[in-house]
Design an enzyme around this catalytic site. Structure first.
Site, PDB file in Angstrom:
ATOM      1  N   GLY A  31      -7.989  -0.889   5.219  1.00 25.25           N
ATOM      2  CA  GLY A  31      -7.860  -2.078   6.063  1.00 25.25           C
ATOM      3  C   GLY A  31      -6.898  -3.128   5.532  1.00 25.25           C
ATOM      4  O   GLY A  31      -6.116  -2.880   4.628  1.00 25.25           O
ATOM      5  N   GLY A  36       3.192  -1.135   6.638  1.00 30.95           N
ATOM      6  CA  GLY A  36       3.093   0.188   5.999  1.00 30.95           C
ATOM      7  C   GLY A  36       1.995   1.018   6.646  1.00 30.95           C
ATOM      8  O   GLY A  36       2.199   2.184   7.018  1.00 30.95           O
ATOM      9  N   HIS A  37       0.815   0.407   6.814  1.00 35.24           N
ATOM     10  CA  HIS A  37      -0.284   1.104   7.502  1.00 35.24           C
ATOM     11  C   HIS A  37       0.130   1.466   8.936  1.00 35.24           C
ATOM     12  O   HIS A  37      -0.125   2.579   9.406  1.00 35.24           O
ATOM     13  CB  HIS A  37      -1.517   0.197   7.613  1.00 35.24           C
ATOM     14  CG  HIS A  37      -2.163  -0.157   6.305  1.00 35.24           C
ATOM     15  ND1 HIS A  37      -2.170  -1.438   5.813  1.00 35.24           N
ATOM     16  CD2 HIS A  37      -2.851   0.598   5.411  1.00 35.24           C
ATOM     17  CE1 HIS A  37      -2.842  -1.457   4.660  1.00 35.24           C
ATOM     18  NE2 HIS A  37      -3.262  -0.245   4.394  1.00 35.24           N
ATOM     19  N   GLN A  61     -14.033   4.486  -5.639  1.00 32.87           N
ATOM     20  CA  GLN A  61     -12.713   4.538  -6.274  1.00 32.87           C
ATOM     21  C   GLN A  61     -12.377   3.253  -7.029  1.00 32.87           C
ATOM     22  O   GLN A  61     -11.278   3.108  -7.553  1.00 32.87           O
ATOM     23  CB  GLN A  61     -11.615   4.884  -5.253  1.00 32.87           C
ATOM     24  CG  GLN A  61     -11.322   3.813  -4.235  1.00 32.87           C
ATOM     25  CD  GLN A  61     -10.421   4.335  -3.125  1.00 32.87           C
ATOM     26  OE1 GLN A  61     -10.817   5.190  -2.329  1.00 32.87           O
ATOM     27  NE2 GLN A  61      -9.184   3.853  -3.082  1.00 32.87           N
ATOM     28  N   GLY A 147       0.556   7.541   2.920  1.00 25.99           N
ATOM     29  CA  GLY A 147       1.828   6.915   2.558  1.00 25.99           C
ATOM     30  C   GLY A 147       2.281   7.341   1.166  1.00 25.99           C
ATOM     31  O   GLY A 147       1.464   7.522   0.260  1.00 25.99           O
ATOM     32  N   GLN A 153      -1.818   9.677  -5.247  1.00 25.12           N
ATOM     33  CA  GLN A 153      -2.920   9.961  -4.321  1.00 25.12           C
ATOM     34  C   GLN A 153      -2.514  11.060  -3.337  1.00 25.12           C
ATOM     35  O   GLN A 153      -3.277  12.011  -3.082  1.00 25.12           O
ATOM     36  CB  GLN A 153      -3.266   8.670  -3.576  1.00 25.12           C
ATOM     37  CG  GLN A 153      -4.188   8.834  -2.401  1.00 25.12           C
ATOM     38  CD  GLN A 153      -4.569   7.492  -1.806  1.00 25.12           C
ATOM     39  OE1 GLN A 153      -5.380   6.778  -2.360  1.00 25.12           O
ATOM     40  NE2 GLN A 153      -3.984   7.139  -0.676  1.00 25.12           N
ATOM     41  N   SER A 186      -1.789  -4.357   0.568  1.00 22.07           N
ATOM     42  CA  SER A 186      -2.829  -5.344   0.879  1.00 22.07           C
ATOM     43  C   SER A 186      -3.021  -6.280  -0.310  1.00 22.07           C
ATOM     44  O   SER A 186      -3.349  -7.455  -0.150  1.00 22.07           O
ATOM     45  CB  SER A 186      -4.145  -4.643   1.201  1.00 22.07           C
ATOM     46  OG  SER A 186      -3.935  -3.689   2.219  1.00 22.07           O
ATOM     47  N   ARG A 187      -2.807  -5.757  -1.513  1.00 21.80           N
ATOM     48  CA  ARG A 187      -3.026  -6.558  -2.729  1.00 21.80           C
ATOM     49  C   ARG A 187      -1.947  -7.624  -2.937  1.00 21.80           C
ATOM     50  O   ARG A 187      -2.143  -8.516  -3.767  1.00 21.80           O
ATOM     51  CB  ARG A 187      -3.129  -5.665  -3.964  1.00 21.80           C
ATOM     52  CG  ARG A 187      -4.404  -4.840  -4.003  1.00 21.80           C
ATOM     53  CD  ARG A 187      -4.616  -4.158  -5.349  1.00 21.80           C
ATOM     54  NE  ARG A 187      -5.956  -3.618  -5.488  1.00 21.80           N
ATOM     55  CZ  ARG A 187      -6.283  -2.341  -5.274  1.00 21.80           C
ATOM     56  NH1 ARG A 187      -5.375  -1.468  -4.911  1.00 21.80           N
ATOM     57  NH2 ARG A 187      -7.543  -1.941  -5.421  1.00 21.80           N
TER      58      ARG A 187
END
Ligand code: AMP
Length: 287
Positions: A31, A36-37, A61, A147, A153, A186-187
């Site tokens: 979220g 990018g999302h 995680q 992504g 990941q 998001s960070r």
């Protein structure tokens, strides 16, 4: 756009769509959407009869010292953005239904998850592969979109799918940057104005590395040293790692042969940022 919270209802819906022969595409997210999302969702839309986006800040995680509680959240805005790009269904399960009391099953990719982010975030990728496996079971997608921003990941999930014979095509999509080059995340919302400026050193390092490779430098130590210099001369920063790695095994390489990935993780204040880029040996016939 439909919103489902209950995992069983999600799986019932997915199985019904599959019985009707529909092609389901899943975009897993935590979220707080940014372009990018949305780029993953727009791509997913082109591949899907039914486009499902999961929104789940996955506790397994995060280590106990990490930012689970303060991770940015704005579901109302996320729903609007998802609707606008044509998402059919948002899956937003409550953590206690994903990990009910007594939960004790995990999926772990070994080897490549020990390196890079795995070295500084023990257990992180076990949490990632476990939730992705559960999402695959609940949403039954033929295609899942991730992504390249989170390159390790993506590789870990592709490895899991290969090793466990999962019938899902895992597609990696390009990293989306801010106009000045900062990788969208998001960070980034955690950064003060000074830190936001300092955070550009990751992209400056990437540009310097690409430039070195374009001029024929293929030595990984020389490239990482140049990137380190740029970052260490930037205030508010601490390097976690800077590495040139094999694109599939993520093992460090000495010399770039064909293609390699430059991966970096840098603390800017209390915020850990990651970035990466493809480094390609230039083809002699093209110079
Ligand atoms: P997150 O919500 O951060 O877990 O990310 C959800 C998905 O969006 C993951 O597959 C990420 O790799 C992807 N993603 C996050 N940031 C970017 C970006 N800047 N460009 C492309 N994909 C991204």
């Amino acid at each position: 756009m439909e919103i489902i919270r209950d995992p069983q209802s999600m799986q019932d819906q997915a199985l019904q769509w599959r019985a009707e022969g529909q092609r389901i595409v899943l975009v897993p997210t935590m979220g707080y959407f940014h372009p990018g999302h949305l780029s993953l969702m727009k791509y997913g839309r082109t591949q899907a009869d039914r486009l499902v986006v999961s929104l789940f800040v996955n506790p397994t995680q995060f280590s106990p010292t990490e930012d689970l509680d303060r991770y940015p959240r704005d579901w109302a805005r996320d729903f609007e953005l998802a609707k606008a790009v044509g998402v059919d269904l948002m899956f937003t399960p409550p953590p206690e239904q994903i990990y009910p009391p007594g939960y004790q099953t995990y999926v772990a990719v070994e080897g490549l998850t020990q390196r890079l982010c795995g070295a500084s975030r023990p257990g992180h990728f076990r949490g990632v592969t476990t939730i992705v496996m559960k999402l695959f079971n609940l949403v039954q997608p033929q295609v899942a979109v991730f992504g390249e921003k989170d390159y390790q990941q993506l590789i870990a999930i592709q490895r899991m799918v290969l090793d466990l014979n999962l019938p899902v095509a895992v597609i990696g999509r390009p990293l989306v940057r801010e106009p000045d080059g900062l990788a969208m995340s998001s960070r980034n919302a955690y950064l003060s104005q000074d830190q936001r400026q300092a955070a550009l050193c990751l992209y400056k390092g990437i540009l310097a590395a690409r430039e070195l490779v374009a001029t024929g430098e293929l030595s990984a130590p020389k490239i990482t040293e140049a990137v380190r210099q740029i970052i260490t001369h930037t205030p508010h920063t601490t390097i976690d790692y800077v590495a040139v790695v094999d694109p599939l095994t993520l093992e460090e390489v000495e010399t770039i042969q064909g293609a390699a990935r430059l991966a970096l993780a840098v603390w800017v204040g209390n915020t850990r940022l990651i970035d990466n880029t493809l480094l390609e040996e230039s083809c002699l016939c093209c110079v």
